[in-house]
Design a protein around this motif. Sequence first.
Motif, short mmCIF file in Angstrom:
data_model
loop_
_atom_site.label_atom_id
_atom_site.label_comp_id
_atom_site.label_asym_id
_atom_site.label_seq_id
_atom_site.Cartn_x
_atom_site.Cartn_y
_atom_site.Cartn_z
N LEU A 158 9.55 24.46 52.99
CA LEU A 158 8.78 25.59 52.34
C LEU A 158 8.47 26.72 53.43
N TYR A 159 7.84 26.21 54.41
CA TYR A 159 7.51 27.21 55.47
C TYR A 159 8.76 27.71 56.18
N LEU A 160 9.74 27.15 56.44
CA LEU A 160 10.96 27.43 57.16
C LEU A 160 11.70 28.29 56.22
N ARG A 161 11.66 28.21 55.00
CA ARG A 161 12.40 29.15 53.98
C ARG A 161 11.61 30.32 53.46
N GLU A 162 10.36 30.05 53.19
CA GLU A 162 9.40 31.28 52.72
C GLU A 162 8.27 31.63 53.43
N GLY A 163 8.04 30.88 54.57
CA GLY A 163 7.02 31.25 55.50
C GLY A 163 5.51 31.02 55.04
N GLU A 164 5.36 30.16 54.15
CA GLU A 164 4.02 29.72 53.43
C GLU A 164 3.65 28.59 54.06
N VAL A 165 2.42 28.81 54.58
CA VAL A 165 1.69 27.56 55.13
C VAL A 165 0.92 26.83 54.02
N SER A 166 1.28 25.58 53.60
CA SER A 166 1.00 24.83 52.49
C SER A 166 0.31 23.51 52.69
N SER A 167 -0.23 22.86 51.86
CA SER A 167 -0.71 21.38 51.95
C SER A 167 0.39 20.69 51.49
N LYS A 168 0.14 19.51 51.57
CA LYS A 168 0.98 18.43 51.16
C LYS A 168 1.35 18.43 49.75
N GLN A 169 0.34 18.37 48.94
CA GLN A 169 0.36 18.62 47.66
C GLN A 169 1.36 19.77 46.99
N GLU A 170 0.91 21.02 47.71
CA GLU A 170 1.62 22.40 47.40
C GLU A 170 3.10 22.23 47.86
N GLY A 171 3.33 21.60 48.98
CA GLY A 171 4.87 21.10 49.36
C GLY A 171 5.45 20.61 48.23
N GLY A 172 4.85 19.29 47.84
CA GLY A 172 5.39 18.50 46.75
C GLY A 172 5.63 19.11 45.47
N GLU A 173 4.82 19.96 45.11
CA GLU A 173 4.96 21.06 43.83
C GLU A 173 6.13 21.74 44.07
N TRP A 174 6.13 22.56 45.08
CA TRP A 174 7.51 23.49 45.35
C TRP A 174 8.75 22.60 45.35
N GLY A 175 8.69 21.60 45.90
CA GLY A 175 9.97 20.64 45.96
C GLY A 175 10.41 20.31 44.36
N LEU A 176 9.43 20.14 43.59
CA LEU A 176 9.73 19.95 42.24
C LEU A 176 10.45 21.11 41.44
N ARG A 177 10.22 22.20 41.94
CA ARG A 177 10.65 23.49 41.51
C ARG A 177 12.06 23.82 41.97
N VAL A 178 12.19 23.48 43.36
CA VAL A 178 13.58 24.04 44.10
C VAL A 178 14.40 22.86 44.36
N LEU A 179 14.13 21.84 44.55
CA LEU A 179 15.12 20.85 44.91
C LEU A 179 15.78 20.27 43.86
N PRO A 180 17.08 19.52 44.35
CA PRO A 180 17.73 18.96 43.51
C PRO A 180 17.02 17.91 42.48
N SER A 181 17.31 17.88 41.33
CA SER A 181 16.64 16.92 40.21
C SER A 181 16.60 15.69 40.60
N LYS A 182 17.75 15.05 41.19
CA LYS A 182 18.03 13.87 41.55
C LYS A 182 16.69 13.24 42.36
N TYR A 183 15.98 14.43 43.08
CA TYR A 183 14.79 13.89 44.00
C TYR A 183 13.56 14.00 43.12
N HIS A 184 13.52 14.50 41.96
CA HIS A 184 12.06 14.69 41.12
C HIS A 184 11.54 13.50 41.03
N ALA A 185 12.03 12.60 40.58
CA ALA A 185 11.32 11.24 40.26
C ALA A 185 10.51 10.79 41.69
N ILE A 186 10.94 10.93 42.89
CA ILE A 186 10.51 10.39 43.91
C ILE A 186 9.10 11.35 44.05
#
Length: 261
Positions: free
Chosen positions: A192-220
């Motif tokens: 998230l930081y490398l793509r968007e420059g946002e300093v985030s928490s672990k929770q915010e990072g995971g929530e961002w991942g759910l929005r933008v990463l491939p769906s195959k990783y959403h369950a994890i």
Amino acid sequence: MKGDMADIDAFLEKAVSIFRSILSDNLTGIYLHGSLAMGCFNPQKSDIDLILVVKNKLSKEELQLMTRHILLLDHDLTGSNGIELSIILESYAKEFAYPTPFEYHYSESHRERYQSEPGYLCGGFEDPDLAAHLTVIYYRGRTLWGVPIPELFKPVESIHYIQSILGDISEASKGIIDLPVYYSLNLCRVLLYLREGEVSSKQEGGEWGLRVLPSKYHAILRACLDDYMGQGNLSERDERPFIEFAEYMQAEIKKAVKGSG
């Protein structure tokens, strides 16, 4: 400690009072970073992350007194990961150096040695992780006492923040087996930081991942977020999907680093 936020606030007030008493006029400020500063603290799992800034180096007696009181404070935080605390000189808050020298460090991994070896001290060398901690303080931290953050700290250069967070996930494909939540969510916040420059928490990072990463990783990611917030349990799991996720994320991070270089 019951674990609600009123208890945490009372704990912080007590800690500030103790540190002010020990360090007196040498203390510049006490600063909160990590999950508690960023609104995703879990009293059963999170640690309390503190940076203390001092004007001058501390004596051996002052450091030993700090240890005795931190051990007592840490004992009050049953159920959590306790305290993670570093002390740095004011000069490095004002003029950042990488890796950053520190005077003292306490965390769960050092607790046993501090308890069993009265003369033990972790301090007097450099810690690359401080670049990440000081970045979080500057953008997301809280002043618990002392000089306000914008008046003391300067932004850490992006290159040093990136070096720090990349070091933290360099062994993710191995470490994710034993620490799936830590590495899965950290990988997300690094990308998230490398793509968007946002300093985030672990929770915010995971929530961002759910929005933008491939769906195959959403369950994890959902399982990790649930566990992080105390709503799930990953004690029994298939390791393979986590290793695959770590390898995928490290490849994406590598591409993002090249793209930003």
